[in-house]
Design a protein around this motif. Structure first.
Motif, PDB file in Angstrom:
ATOM      1  N   SER A 145       4.112  -0.181 -12.421  1.00  0.00           N
ATOM      2  CA  SER A 145       3.486  -1.009 -11.387  1.00  0.00           C
ATOM      3  C   SER A 145       4.409  -2.134 -10.950  1.00  0.00           C
ATOM      4  O   SER A 145       4.477  -2.463  -9.754  1.00  0.00           O
ATOM      5  CB  SER A 145       2.168  -1.584 -11.906  1.00  0.00           C
ATOM      6  OG  SER A 145       1.264  -0.547 -12.215  1.00  0.00           O
ATOM      7  N   ALA A 146       5.134  -2.731 -11.898  1.00  0.00           N
ATOM      8  CA  ALA A 146       6.086  -3.788 -11.547  1.00  0.00           C
ATOM      9  C   ALA A 146       7.189  -3.248 -10.638  1.00  0.00           C
ATOM     10  O   ALA A 146       7.602  -3.907  -9.675  1.00  0.00           O
ATOM     11  CB  ALA A 146       6.693  -4.388 -12.815  1.00  0.00           C
ATOM     12  N   LEU A 167       8.013  -2.738  -2.877  1.00  0.00           N
ATOM     13  CA  LEU A 167       7.320  -3.148  -1.655  1.00  0.00           C
ATOM     14  C   LEU A 167       7.805  -4.511  -1.166  1.00  0.00           C
ATOM     15  O   LEU A 167       8.002  -4.726   0.037  1.00  0.00           O
ATOM     16  CB  LEU A 167       5.805  -3.197  -1.899  1.00  0.00           C
ATOM     17  CG  LEU A 167       5.098  -1.859  -2.091  1.00  0.00           C
ATOM     18  CD1 LEU A 167       3.647  -2.079  -2.512  1.00  0.00           C
ATOM     19  CD2 LEU A 167       5.144  -1.040  -0.803  1.00  0.00           C
ATOM     20  N   ALA A 168       8.000  -5.426  -2.101  1.00  0.00           N
ATOM     21  CA  ALA A 168       8.450  -6.769  -1.724  1.00  0.00           C
ATOM     22  C   ALA A 168       9.852  -6.758  -1.139  1.00  0.00           C
ATOM     23  O   ALA A 168      10.219  -7.647  -0.357  1.00  0.00           O
ATOM     24  CB  ALA A 168       8.391  -7.691  -2.943  1.00  0.00           C
ATOM     25  N   ALA A 169      10.651  -5.749  -1.505  1.00  0.00           N
ATOM     26  CA  ALA A 169      12.041  -5.685  -1.035  1.00  0.00           C
ATOM     27  C   ALA A 169      12.179  -5.011   0.326  1.00  0.00           C
ATOM     28  O   ALA A 169      13.288  -4.967   0.881  1.00  0.00           O
ATOM     29  CB  ALA A 169      12.890  -4.951  -2.066  1.00  0.00           C
ATOM     30  N   LEU A 170      11.103  -4.473   0.876  1.00  0.00           N
ATOM     31  CA  LEU A 170      11.174  -3.827   2.185  1.00  0.00           C
ATOM     32  C   LEU A 170      11.524  -4.848   3.263  1.00  0.00           C
ATOM     33  O   LEU A 170      11.254  -6.050   3.126  1.00  0.00           O
ATOM     34  CB  LEU A 170       9.831  -3.170   2.528  1.00  0.00           C
ATOM     35  CG  LEU A 170       9.413  -1.979   1.659  1.00  0.00           C
ATOM     36  CD1 LEU A 170       7.984  -1.543   2.015  1.00  0.00           C
ATOM     37  CD2 LEU A 170      10.377  -0.813   1.833  1.00  0.00           C
ATOM     38  N   PRO A 183      -0.416  -8.058 -13.582  1.00  0.00           N
ATOM     39  CA  PRO A 183       0.732  -8.910 -13.951  1.00  0.00           C
ATOM     40  C   PRO A 183       1.821  -8.920 -12.884  1.00  0.00           C
ATOM     41  O   PRO A 183       2.443  -9.960 -12.641  1.00  0.00           O
ATOM     42  CB  PRO A 183       1.240  -8.266 -15.258  1.00  0.00           C
ATOM     43  CG  PRO A 183       0.097  -7.471 -15.766  1.00  0.00           C
ATOM     44  CD  PRO A 183      -0.617  -6.968 -14.558  1.00  0.00           C
ATOM     45  N   ALA A 184       2.063  -7.770 -12.246  1.00  0.00           N
ATOM     46  CA  ALA A 184       3.132  -7.693 -11.242  1.00  0.00           C
ATOM     47  C   ALA A 184       2.791  -8.471  -9.981  1.00  0.00           C
ATOM     48  O   ALA A 184       3.683  -8.980  -9.290  1.00  0.00           O
ATOM     49  CB  ALA A 184       3.405  -6.232 -10.906  1.00  0.00           C
ATOM     50  N   LEU A 185       1.502  -8.540  -9.661  1.00  0.00           N
ATOM     51  CA  LEU A 185       1.088  -9.219  -8.429  1.00  0.00           C
ATOM     52  C   LEU A 185       0.972 -10.723  -8.592  1.00  0.00           C
ATOM     53  O   LEU A 185       0.810 -11.445  -7.610  1.00  0.00           O
ATOM     54  CB  LEU A 185      -0.273  -8.660  -7.980  1.00  0.00           C
ATOM     55  CG  LEU A 185      -0.270  -7.215  -7.490  1.00  0.00           C
ATOM     56  CD1 LEU A 185      -1.695  -6.704  -7.355  1.00  0.00           C
ATOM     57  CD2 LEU A 185       0.464  -7.113  -6.160  1.00  0.00           C
ATOM     58  N   ASP A 196       3.058 -13.035  -9.107  1.00  0.00           N
ATOM     59  CA  ASP A 196       4.071 -13.849  -8.415  1.00  0.00           C
ATOM     60  C   ASP A 196       4.265 -13.431  -6.964  1.00  0.00           C
ATOM     61  O   ASP A 196       5.243 -13.831  -6.331  1.00  0.00           O
ATOM     62  CB  ASP A 196       5.408 -13.758  -9.164  1.00  0.00           C
ATOM     63  CG  ASP A 196       5.300 -14.270 -10.598  1.00  0.00           C
ATOM     64  OD1 ASP A 196       4.547 -15.246 -10.807  1.00  0.00           O
ATOM     65  OD2 ASP A 196       5.940 -13.693 -11.487  1.00  0.00           O
ATOM     66  N   GLN A 197       3.354 -12.608  -6.460  1.00  0.00           N
ATOM     67  CA  GLN A 197       3.467 -12.151  -5.074  1.00  0.00           C
ATOM     68  C   GLN A 197       2.368 -12.762  -4.211  1.00  0.00           C
ATOM     69  O   GLN A 197       1.352 -13.224  -4.731  1.00  0.00           O
ATOM     70  CB  GLN A 197       3.393 -10.615  -5.012  1.00  0.00           C
ATOM     71  CG  GLN A 197       4.515  -9.907  -5.743  1.00  0.00           C
ATOM     72  CD  GLN A 197       5.874 -10.142  -5.105  1.00  0.00           C
ATOM     73  OE1 GLN A 197       5.972 -10.444  -3.916  1.00  0.00           O
ATOM     74  NE2 GLN A 197       6.924 -10.010  -5.907  1.00  0.00           N
ATOM     75  N   ARG A 198       2.581 -12.709  -2.898  1.00  0.00           N
ATOM     76  CA  ARG A 198       1.609 -13.261  -1.973  1.00  0.00           C
ATOM     77  C   ARG A 198       0.723 -12.186  -1.366  1.00  0.00           C
ATOM     78  O   ARG A 198       0.105 -12.390  -0.334  1.00  0.00           O
ATOM     79  CB  ARG A 198       2.337 -14.021  -0.855  1.00  0.00           C
ATOM     80  CG  ARG A 198       3.072 -15.267  -1.320  1.00  0.00           C
ATOM     81  CD  ARG A 198       2.121 -16.377  -1.663  1.00  0.00           C
ATOM     82  NE  ARG A 198       1.313 -16.791  -0.504  1.00  0.00           N
ATOM     83  CZ  ARG A 198       0.267 -17.601  -0.583  1.00  0.00           C
ATOM     84  NH1 ARG A 198      -0.123 -18.053  -1.765  1.00  0.00           N
ATOM     85  NH2 ARG A 198      -0.392 -17.935   0.503  1.00  0.00           N
ATOM     86  N   PHE A 199       0.678 -11.024  -1.973  1.00  0.00           N
ATOM     87  CA  PHE A 199      -0.133  -9.946  -1.430  1.00  0.00           C
ATOM     88  C   PHE A 199      -1.625 -10.240  -1.634  1.00  0.00           C
ATOM     89  O   PHE A 199      -2.044 -10.646  -2.715  1.00  0.00           O
ATOM     90  CB  PHE A 199       0.173  -8.611  -2.116  1.00  0.00           C
ATOM     91  CG  PHE A 199       1.591  -8.138  -1.959  1.00  0.00           C
ATOM     92  CD1 PHE A 199       2.342  -8.485  -0.847  1.00  0.00           C
ATOM     93  CD2 PHE A 199       2.171  -7.334  -2.912  1.00  0.00           C
ATOM     94  CE1 PHE A 199       3.637  -8.034  -0.699  1.00  0.00           C
ATOM     95  CE2 PHE A 199       3.466  -6.871  -2.792  1.00  0.00           C
ATOM     96  CZ  PHE A 199       4.209  -7.233  -1.672  1.00  0.00           C
ATOM     97  N   ALA A 200      -2.406  -9.992  -0.599  1.00  0.00           N
ATOM     98  CA  ALA A 200      -3.858  -9.915  -0.777  1.00  0.00           C
ATOM     99  C   ALA A 200      -4.169  -8.522  -1.318  1.00  0.00           C
ATOM    100  O   ALA A 200      -3.490  -7.550  -0.969  1.00  0.00           O
ATOM    101  CB  ALA A 200      -4.560 -10.147   0.547  1.00  0.00           C
ATOM    102  N   VAL A 201      -5.182  -8.412  -2.160  1.00  0.00           N
ATOM    103  CA  VAL A 201      -5.462  -7.139  -2.828  1.00  0.00           C
ATOM    104  C   VAL A 201      -6.955  -6.825  -2.785  1.00  0.00           C
ATOM    105  O   VAL A 201      -7.792  -7.695  -3.022  1.00  0.00           O
ATOM    106  CB  VAL A 201      -5.001  -7.154  -4.303  1.00  0.00           C
ATOM    107  CG1 VAL A 201      -5.291  -5.816  -4.962  1.00  0.00           C
ATOM    108  CG2 VAL A 201      -3.527  -7.490  -4.403  1.00  0.00           C
ATOM    109  N   VAL A 202      -7.259  -5.568  -2.473  1.00  0.00           N
ATOM    110  CA  VAL A 202      -8.604  -5.032  -2.686  1.00  0.00           C
ATOM    111  C   VAL A 202      -8.449  -3.814  -3.593  1.00  0.00           C
ATOM    112  O   VAL A 202      -7.666  -2.905  -3.294  1.00  0.00           O
ATOM    113  CB  VAL A 202      -9.292  -4.615  -1.372  1.00  0.00           C
ATOM    114  CG1 VAL A 202     -10.665  -4.009  -1.675  1.00  0.00           C
ATOM    115  CG2 VAL A 202      -9.449  -5.807  -0.442  1.00  0.00           C
ATOM    116  N   GLY A 203      -9.164  -3.806  -4.704  1.00  0.00           N
ATOM    117  CA  GLY A 203      -9.079  -2.694  -5.644  1.00  0.00           C
ATOM    118  C   GLY A 203     -10.287  -1.787  -5.532  1.00  0.00           C
ATOM    119  O   GLY A 203     -11.415  -2.269  -5.370  1.00  0.00           O
ATOM    120  N   PHE A 204     -10.053  -0.485  -5.609  1.00  0.00           N
ATOM    121  CA  PHE A 204     -11.175   0.460  -5.629  1.00  0.00           C
ATOM    122  C   PHE A 204     -11.641   0.584  -7.072  1.00  0.00           C
ATOM    123  O   PHE A 204     -10.945   1.140  -7.914  1.00  0.00           O
ATOM    124  CB  PHE A 204     -10.756   1.827  -5.081  1.00  0.00           C
ATOM    125  CG  PHE A 204     -11.916   2.652  -4.585  1.00  0.00           C
ATOM    126  CD1 PHE A 204     -12.036   2.972  -3.252  1.00  0.00           C
ATOM    127  CD2 PHE A 204     -12.897   3.094  -5.458  1.00  0.00           C
ATOM    128  CE1 PHE A 204     -13.114   3.719  -2.779  1.00  0.00           C
ATOM    129  CE2 PHE A 204     -13.979   3.834  -5.016  1.00  0.00           C
ATOM    130  CZ  PHE A 204     -14.088   4.148  -3.670  1.00  0.00           C
TER     131      PHE A 204
END
Length: 357
Positions: free
Chosen positions: A253-254, A260-263, A283-285, A287-295
């Motif tokens: 996952s990391a 994705l962050a490197a795109l 844990p990987a998210l 330090d990221q600014r991604f918004a997340v919705v989990g199923f």
């Protein structure tokens, strides 16, 4: 009628059992037979059976004598004769991919509770992602003359179950049958993902990624359809590199999040296709600014910072419906009509779906 109910065309195990509650005093249960109870009460063994099975056609004074004898002798029924008579053991099998997954653990426990209500045991086993192991485990279980089976398969070809389907009730849960006709209880995978993507779009996101574990699992395929369909309906492109599978643990996952962050144009939001992937992504998210919705909800999803918005399933209800279908089939063995039932899901809004920077 359950929602969206429609006909189809044509590692270690846990064992639990609940028997009738009687007195704790008297000789060892294994030494006591129904004939012993009958002799103590001065009745026939058939009368003892009627009392034990709560037959209303027993005189009150006879019932009192028999119940007293049952308590005094600490009688416990022997299920072996019933097994020989009916050709099956009073056990329901439950096969899931992973018992450490909170979703499948809840399904299994729900089946177990319904089985206990019906005087049966459950034997629960997990098969991981190993298709061959699934077949071996299931064949071995069914060879022990189970009364029924609830299965969330990892195999995409379930035709090996054809020879068993006329012998006992088999109910699929979470993932529908392929290559065999059987009852199934599923969630609205495609519709749930549409809710997630629409929610993110309505919060200003246009660059939305989709992360999953295995692309060959039917639930993942259906959720990906919902993701792609919603983007298309809302006039948004599916960007290259935005659909990624393989989120199986923290390390994988990391790597996915870093990729994705490197795109050149990284996503601002992510839809995670299941609770297993969501937990691995946490844990990987961080330090990221991604918004997340989990199923799929999972323990502590509402306690992480920020809390994760989820598409909420109800695995307890799913397992309950599947188990009750098993017992309905046992009660009505001549019914051949197999049904596919889709249960609704809902979006639970929490604090992580911030707008893009």
């Amino acid at each position: 009628m359950l929602p969206d109910e429609a006909p189809l065309p044509d590692h270690a195990s846990r064992l639990s059992y609940q028997s009738p509650s009687l007195s704790l005093e008297g000789p060892p249960a294994s030494m006591t037979t129904m004939r012993d109870v009958a002799a103590r009460a001065g009745v026939s063994a058939k009368t003892v059976s009627r009392v034990f099975n709560d037959d209303v056609h027993v005189l009150p004074e006879t019932r009192i004598r028999v119940e007293a004898a049952l308590r005094e002798l600490n009688y416990v029924p022997n299920s072996v004769p019933t097994t020989f008579r009916k050709g099956r053991a009073p056990v329901v099998g439950v096969v899931v991919p992973d018992l450490l997954d909170p979703f499948f653990a809840a399904v299994a426990e729900s089946v177990n509770q319904v089985a206990i209500e019906n005087g049966m045991s459950t034997v629960v086993t997990s098969v991981g992602d190993n298709v061959q192991r699934e077949r071996e485990v299931v064949d071995r279980l069914l060879g022990q003359s189970l009364s029924g089976l609830v299965i969330a398969p990892v195999s995409t070809d379930n035709s090996y179950l054809k020879r068993w389907c006329d012998r006992l009730p088999i109910v699929f849960v979470d993932r529908g049958p392929t290559g065999v006709r059987a009852d199934s209880f599923l969630e609205d995978d495609e519709g749930g993902t549409r809710l997630a993507v629409e929610y993110l779009i309505d919060h200003g996101h246009s660059r939305i990624a989709f992360i999953g574990d295995r692309p060959d699992v039917p639930t993942s395929r259906n959720r990906l359809l919902g993701y792609r369909g919603t983007l298309s309906d809302r006039g948004l492109p599916e960007r290259e590199g935005y659909v990624v599978f393989g989120a199986l643990d923290r390390d994988s996952s990391a790597d996915i999040v870093a990729g994705l962050a490197a795109l050149d144009e990284p996503p601002t939001a992510v839809v995670s296709s299941n609770a297993r992937s969501s937990m691995a992504l946490v844990p990987a998210l961080r330090d990221q600014r991604f918004a997340v919705v989990g199923f799929g909800d999972f323990p502590m999803a509402d306690m992480i910072t920020p809390a994760m918005t989820v598409i909420d399933q109800d695995p307890t209800l799913l397992g309950e419906h599947a188990a009750r279908r098993v017992f309905d089939r046992l009660a009505h063995p001549k019914r051949r009509f197999r049904r596919r039932t889709v249960l609704p899901v809902r979006l639970v809004e929490r604090g992580q779906c911030r707008p893009p920077d």
